[in-house]
Design an enzyme around this catalytic site. Sequence first.
Site, mmCIF file in Angstrom:
data_model
loop_
_atom_site.group_PDB
_atom_site.id
_atom_site.type_symbol
_atom_site.label_atom_id
_atom_site.label_comp_id
_atom_site.label_asym_id
_atom_site.label_seq_id
_atom_site.Cartn_x
_atom_site.Cartn_y
_atom_site.Cartn_z
ATOM 1 N N GLU A 186 -11.541 -31.868 -76.667
ATOM 2 C CA GLU A 186 -11.211 -31.771 -75.243
ATOM 3 C C GLU A 186 -12.452 -31.939 -74.375
ATOM 4 O O GLU A 186 -13.398 -31.149 -74.477
ATOM 5 C CB GLU A 186 -10.583 -30.410 -74.940
ATOM 6 C CG GLU A 186 -10.254 -30.203 -73.465
ATOM 7 C CD GLU A 186 -9.842 -28.776 -73.147
ATOM 8 O OE1 GLU A 186 -9.215 -28.563 -72.093
ATOM 9 O OE2 GLU A 186 -10.159 -27.859 -73.944
ATOM 10 N N GLU A 236 -2.563 -23.651 -68.815
ATOM 11 C CA GLU A 236 -3.805 -22.890 -68.964
ATOM 12 C C GLU A 236 -4.388 -22.584 -67.587
ATOM 13 O O GLU A 236 -5.443 -23.083 -67.198
ATOM 14 C CB GLU A 236 -4.805 -23.660 -69.828
ATOM 15 C CG GLU A 236 -5.961 -22.783 -70.303
ATOM 16 C CD GLU A 236 -6.979 -23.537 -71.137
ATOM 17 O OE1 GLU A 236 -7.539 -22.920 -72.053
ATOM 18 O OE2 GLU A 236 -7.223 -24.726 -70.875
#
Length: 264
Positions: free
Chosen positions: A143, A242
């Site tokens: 990521e 998130e």
Amino acid sequence: MPRFAANLSTMYTEHDFLDRFAAASADGFESVEYLFPYPYDATELRRRLDDHGLRQVLFNAPPGAWESGERGLAALPGREAELRSGVERALEYAAELGCPRVHMMAGLVGPAQDPAEHRDTYLANLARAAERAAAAGVDILIEPINGRDMPGYFLSRQAEAHTVVREVGASNLKVQLDLYHCQIVEGDLTTTLRRDLPTGRVGHLQIAGVPDRHEPDRGELDIRHLFGVIDELGFDGWIGCEYIPRAGTSEGLGWRDDYRGENA
């Protein structure tokens, strides 16, 4: 229609961690993600998932000394043995929880360090981890993370991540595209989605409002437009929520419920 996973590290923090599974299920979530399962026994986490009809869709491999500020090991020369041990531990949890993907953090790199050495280490570690994970039927994710929230993080741009995935060449190594981080670093989210989702290299999406990381409809993102693009492109994976709720988690879910209502 996009499928949303509650991130139990950032959402439902008004509850103890093990009670967050019930809270997410009560709000209609069918899947969860979180940073790390390791403080808890895997069988207890499995029970919470089963009791509340939830699927585990993502967690992170051990990141090194998190409390001391480490943010992953994959790009750090000299930490290979620790990384391999962490991958094995993550795969043990993944097997118990039925989790099909594990995010492997790259780590922090100082400006005086040799980027080429770190990159070589990163590629080699990812190749080994992907090979080991493939035998377990698990995807390894990487990521890009913005440098405002995590200064010095080794991977920050989408193109870099996709280049790494192509160079390693493992079918189960994929990119975790967090639209929050991507907007802060490079923006142009619609073009990014249209460029990268059709490649098959994006294994998971995440969302949060920009710039404050609250609910995704708070701030500069047009999430209805972005969800429409994701739908248009036929992405059938999960979108991890998130974000940090501004008040109570349940009270802030209007963005999700409104979107579902419009597309029922």
